[in-house]
Design a protein around this motif. Structure first.
Motif, PDB file in Angstrom:
ATOM      1  N   MET A  24      -2.221   4.168  -3.803  1.00 17.32           N
ATOM      2  CA  MET A  24      -2.000   2.983  -4.631  1.00 17.32           C
ATOM      3  C   MET A  24      -2.038   1.714  -3.783  1.00 17.32           C
ATOM      4  O   MET A  24      -1.689   1.728  -2.595  1.00 17.32           O
ATOM      5  CB  MET A  24      -0.649   3.061  -5.354  1.00 17.32           C
ATOM      6  CG  MET A  24      -0.475   4.274  -6.246  1.00 17.32           C
ATOM      7  SD  MET A  24       1.097   4.202  -7.153  1.00 17.32           S
ATOM      8  CE  MET A  24       1.162   5.849  -7.838  1.00 17.32           C
ATOM      9  N   LEU A  25      -2.451   0.657  -4.428  1.00 19.14           N
ATOM     10  CA  LEU A  25      -2.487  -0.655  -3.780  1.00 19.14           C
ATOM     11  C   LEU A  25      -2.114  -1.702  -4.818  1.00 19.14           C
ATOM     12  O   LEU A  25      -2.547  -1.637  -5.971  1.00 19.14           O
ATOM     13  CB  LEU A  25      -3.876  -0.953  -3.219  1.00 19.14           C
ATOM     14  CG  LEU A  25      -4.029  -2.262  -2.420  1.00 19.14           C
ATOM     15  CD1 LEU A  25      -3.178  -2.223  -1.154  1.00 19.14           C
ATOM     16  CD2 LEU A  25      -5.504  -2.497  -2.081  1.00 19.14           C
ATOM     17  N   GLY A  26      -1.299  -2.669  -4.400  1.00 20.51           N
ATOM     18  CA  GLY A  26      -0.889  -3.708  -5.341  1.00 20.51           C
ATOM     19  C   GLY A  26      -0.119  -4.811  -4.656  1.00 20.51           C
ATOM     20  O   GLY A  26      -0.210  -5.014  -3.438  1.00 20.51           O
ATOM     21  N   ALA A  27       0.632  -5.528  -5.465  1.00 20.99           N
ATOM     22  CA  ALA A  27       1.382  -6.680  -4.960  1.00 20.99           C
ATOM     23  C   ALA A  27       2.726  -6.748  -5.668  1.00 20.99           C
ATOM     24  O   ALA A  27       2.936  -6.123  -6.719  1.00 20.99           O
ATOM     25  CB  ALA A  27       0.598  -7.971  -5.176  1.00 20.99           C
TER      26      ALA A  27
ATOM     27  N   GLY B 291       0.850  -1.181   0.000  1.00 17.50           N
ATOM     28  CA  GLY B 291       0.000   0.000   0.000  1.00 17.50           C
ATOM     29  C   GLY B 291       0.888   1.233   0.000  1.00 17.50           C
ATOM     30  O   GLY B 291       1.873   1.301   0.738  1.00 17.50           O
ATOM     31  N   GLU B 292       0.548   2.213  -0.834  1.00 13.89           N
ATOM     32  CA  GLU B 292       1.438   3.358  -0.997  1.00 13.89           C
ATOM     33  C   GLU B 292       0.637   4.640  -1.208  1.00 13.89           C
ATOM     34  O   GLU B 292      -0.427   4.628  -1.849  1.00 13.89           O
ATOM     35  CB  GLU B 292       2.354   3.116  -2.199  1.00 13.89           C
ATOM     36  CG  GLU B 292       3.336   4.233  -2.484  1.00 13.89           C
ATOM     37  CD  GLU B 292       4.248   3.899  -3.646  1.00 13.89           C
ATOM     38  OE1 GLU B 292       4.271   4.709  -4.611  1.00 13.89           O
ATOM     39  OE2 GLU B 292       4.920   2.849  -3.604  1.00 13.89           O
ATOM     40  N   LEU B 293       1.158   5.702  -0.668  1.00 13.87           N
ATOM     41  CA  LEU B 293       0.615   7.037  -0.922  1.00 13.87           C
ATOM     42  C   LEU B 293       1.745   7.882  -1.495  1.00 13.87           C
ATOM     43  O   LEU B 293       2.750   8.128  -0.833  1.00 13.87           O
ATOM     44  CB  LEU B 293       0.071   7.674   0.353  1.00 13.87           C
ATOM     45  CG  LEU B 293      -0.484   9.098   0.193  1.00 13.87           C
ATOM     46  CD1 LEU B 293      -1.658   9.119  -0.798  1.00 13.87           C
ATOM     47  CD2 LEU B 293      -0.914   9.682   1.531  1.00 13.87           C
ATOM     48  N   GLU B 294       1.556   8.308  -2.739  1.00 10.60           N
ATOM     49  CA  GLU B 294       2.584   9.081  -3.428  1.00 10.60           C
ATOM     50  C   GLU B 294       2.075  10.488  -3.708  1.00 10.60           C
ATOM     51  O   GLU B 294       0.923  10.678  -4.124  1.00 10.60           O
ATOM     52  CB  GLU B 294       2.975   8.403  -4.736  1.00 10.60           C
ATOM     53  CG  GLU B 294       4.089   9.133  -5.495  1.00 10.60           C
ATOM     54  CD  GLU B 294       4.407   8.437  -6.803  1.00 10.60           C
ATOM     55  OE1 GLU B 294       5.528   7.920  -6.943  1.00 10.60           O
ATOM     56  OE2 GLU B 294       3.528   8.426  -7.683  1.00 10.60           O
ATOM     57  N   ALA B 295       2.938  11.458  -3.482  1.00 12.08           N
ATOM     58  CA  ALA B 295       2.630  12.856  -3.800  1.00 12.08           C
ATOM     59  C   ALA B 295       3.641  13.337  -4.831  1.00 12.08           C
ATOM     60  O   ALA B 295       4.851  13.265  -4.604  1.00 12.08           O
ATOM     61  CB  ALA B 295       2.676  13.725  -2.547  1.00 12.08           C
TER      62      ALA B 295
END
Length: 218
Positions: free
Chosen positions: A166-169, A141-145
């Motif tokens: 964002m969410l992924g694997a 799980g990621e939060l990018e600015a």
């Protein structure tokens, strides 16, 4: 008369010879007269000195020093041609538990499109969580600015911040390094991609689609 004497002599001779042969046979088969011309020696195998190695007790994860939980690395991306996209992001992570890693990263991206006449530089940062489901599969799980250039109704080339949850694997391959523990082939989905628009309705995301592909060393 002579024949009787000869017969008697022959009988005596045979008797003496039989006694001699019998004596030799007894001496030959007597146990104490047995001779081993080629004695067989038993090969003794040397005793193995097996050292008992004490197994080192496994260190409890909570007792690991700070430096052993730190991960350093980053991700990169490169695309050349009509569209040039160079993405470099150093990252640092910390193992909160044996399965959970939290971290931050900085991102610099250069984007150039000959077709659209775009030549821009993006920069920003990210915060992420990575959870190990099994040794080779991680959920991320990621939060990018990201700070990008955009156009408004009143001014051109205005810089604007975009937030991308964002969410992924990731498929992870261990490398056994001290700080870089594995290589992660990551796929993320940007949930805010369709909302990253300028005043004219054009998508200004630095990514070409809501799916983001990365190769990360961490």
């Amino acid at each position: 008369m002579k024949s009787k004497i000869l017969l008697l002599f022959t009988c005596c001779t045979l008797t003496l010879l039989s006694h001699a042969i019998y004596a030799q046979d007894n001496d030959y088969y007597r146990p104490d007269s047995l001779r081993n011309e080629n004695p067989v020696t038993e090969e003794k195998q040397p005793a193995e000195n097996r050292e008992v190695r004490e197994k080192k007790p496994e260190v409890d994860f909570k007792q690991l020093p700070f430096i052993d939980r730190v991960r350093l690395g980053g991700s990169f991306g490169l695309s050349l041609g009509t569209v040039t996209n160079v993405n470099l992001s150093p990252m640092a992570g910390y193992e909160l538990t044996e399965k959970l890693v939290a971290g931050v990263g900085l991102t610099g991206m250069y984007y150039k499109s000959r077709y659209f006449g775009v030549n821009q530089f993006y920069y920003g940062g990210r915060a992420f969580l990575m959870y190990s489901v099994v040794p080779m599969v991680n959920l991320i799980g990621e939060l990018e600015a990201m700070n990008v250039e955009t156009d408004t109704f009143t001014k051109y080339d205005v810089r604007k911040w975009l937030a991308s949850p964002m969410l992924g694997a990731a498929y992870s391959q261990p490398v056994g390094g001290k700080f870089i523990k594995a290589v992660h082939f990551t796929v993320l989905y940007n949930f805010n991609y369709n909302n990253q628009l300028d005043d004219y309705g054009n998508n200004i995301s630095p990514y070409a689609s809501p799916f983001v592909f990365r190769i990360t060393f961490l």
